[in-house]
Design an enzyme around this catalytic site. Sequence first.
Site, PDB file in Angstrom:
ATOM      1  N   HIS A   1      33.230  60.029  61.864  1.00 17.24           N
ATOM      2  CA  HIS A   1      34.486  60.442  61.227  1.00 17.24           C
ATOM      3  C   HIS A   1      35.698  59.852  61.916  1.00 17.24           C
ATOM      4  O   HIS A   1      35.684  59.579  63.104  1.00 17.24           O
ATOM      5  CB  HIS A   1      34.601  61.971  61.196  1.00 17.24           C
TER       6      HIS A   1
ATOM      7  N   TYR B   1      28.812  61.569  66.127  1.00 18.41           N
ATOM      8  CA  TYR B   1      29.156  62.191  67.410  1.00 18.41           C
ATOM      9  C   TYR B   1      28.151  63.309  67.703  1.00 18.41           C
ATOM     10  O   TYR B   1      27.908  64.168  66.851  1.00 18.41           O
ATOM     11  CB  TYR B   1      30.575  62.758  67.323  1.00 18.41           C
TER      12      TYR B   1
ATOM     13  N   ARG C   1      27.478  65.500  64.534  1.00 19.77           N
ATOM     14  CA  ARG C   1      28.507  65.441  63.508  1.00 19.77           C
ATOM     15  C   ARG C   1      28.411  64.045  62.896  1.00 19.77           C
ATOM     16  O   ARG C   1      28.197  63.075  63.605  1.00 19.77           O
ATOM     17  CB  ARG C   1      29.911  65.599  64.121  1.00 19.77           C
TER      18      ARG C   1
ATOM     19  N   HIS D   1      39.590  60.884  62.717  1.00 19.28           N
ATOM     20  CA  HIS D   1      40.495  62.044  62.738  1.00 19.28           C
ATOM     21  C   HIS D   1      41.903  61.591  62.385  1.00 19.28           C
ATOM     22  O   HIS D   1      42.347  60.530  62.847  1.00 19.28           O
ATOM     23  CB  HIS D   1      40.574  62.645  64.139  1.00 19.28           C
TER      24      HIS D   1
ATOM     25  N   TYR E   1      34.706  59.601  72.867  1.00 22.55           N
ATOM     26  CA  TYR E   1      36.165  59.651  72.723  1.00 22.55           C
ATOM     27  C   TYR E   1      36.866  59.294  74.027  1.00 22.55           C
ATOM     28  O   TYR E   1      36.546  59.870  75.077  1.00 22.55           O
ATOM     29  CB  TYR E   1      36.609  61.068  72.344  1.00 22.55           C
TER      30      TYR E   1
HETATM   31  C1  DHB Z   1      33.748  68.714  68.210  1.00 22.77           C
HETATM   32  C2  DHB Z   1      33.880  67.356  68.340  1.00 22.77           C
HETATM   33  C3  DHB Z   1      34.476  66.616  67.350  1.00 22.77           C
HETATM   34  O1  DHB Z   1      34.627  65.275  67.415  1.00 22.77           O
HETATM   35  C4  DHB Z   1      34.952  67.237  66.238  1.00 22.77           C
HETATM   36  O2  DHB Z   1      35.523  66.471  65.321  1.00 22.77           O
HETATM   37  C5  DHB Z   1      34.822  68.596  66.109  1.00 22.77           C
HETATM   38  C6  DHB Z   1      34.222  69.341  67.101  1.00 22.77           C
HETATM   39  C7  DHB Z   1      33.154  69.503  69.298  1.00 22.77           C
HETATM   40  O3  DHB Z   1      32.512  68.914  70.171  1.00 22.77           O
HETATM   41  O4  DHB Z   1      33.359  70.714  69.325  1.00 22.77           O
HETATM   42 FE    FE Z   2      35.596  64.331  66.232  1.00 22.48          FE
END
Ligand code: DHB
Ligand code: FE
Length: 294
Positions: free
Chosen positions: A232, A208, A229, A234, A174
């Site tokens: 996705h 991620y 994860r 957001h 990110y």
């Molecule tokens: C986290 C990272 C994310 O991109 C997300 O959508 C939710 C949680 C995290 O690292 O806590």
């Molecule tokens: Fe995220």
Amino acid sequence: MSDTTVKATAAASGASATERFLTDKTGKADKTGKTGAPAKDVDTVRVDTLATAVITAVHDVIRRHQVTYDEYNALKSWLIAVGQDGEWPLFLDVWVEHVVEEVAGESREGTKGTIEGPYYAPDAPALPSVATLPMRDGEAGTPLLFQGRVTGAEGAPLPGAVLEMWQADDDGLYAQFAPGIPEWNLRGRVVSDDDGRFAVTTIQPAPYQIPTDGSCGRLIAAAGWHAWRPAHLHLKVSAPGHQTLTTQLYFKDGAYIETDVASAVKPELVLDPQPAGTGGNEVTYDFVLAPAAL
Ligand code: DHB
Ligand code: FE
């Protein structure tokens, strides 16, 4: 990507996520490092109820599982390390936020919400209804045309609805939380047209991985879990007179879609993009916003 790149990124993202939360959500930290939203802002009876319930739940776990002093001390060092690593936002958003969201969204109509996570940044560049998210020349990843319409619960289009979008890049990183990425890369604020429609060109994000070199990573390794994860997008979708929707959209059959470490996938939020003939994919997703609470 090299191992060292990932490690440098993990440490930086914890610190940035903590800093961001303290400035955006609870007011700026003062010189002493004290921040807003102290317990005194929450009703005393409520604090008593919730704090007692949490502490009692911990006592129950200790009794039920016959927790030893060694285990208690391991927990104590770990909790201290979570703070030192700046990983409280990560820990809470991965293992706690989804239930807070479940409770908050229980009786709301419209498109399902899910967790915000730690990487939202307000005031992203404003973009028209047909737009391309800011990205680097030759940004890696499969191009994605993401289009749809924003309406109210009764189906009336919402012109001028704001779709704030943020996402990881093709390395799962990110902007603003990993080094070396332009500030607003893959972040934008798209405004719907007169008919509530939008069409955004972006790239499909990669899954991620939550940082593995800090205390959250140590917990995951110690427990034999995985740190991923699913990929996705957001979104925060807002319009006057309507409740702001905070959600994420996932990709059908994507890696980790069934085993999200943050437990934030809902079946209604899974996209099924189709080849667009331009080398990329396209998908349509419509958002329905609930009326603002009276
Ligand atoms: C986290 C990272 C994310 O991109 C997300 O959508 C939710 C949680 C995290 O690292 O806590
Ligand atoms: Fe995220």
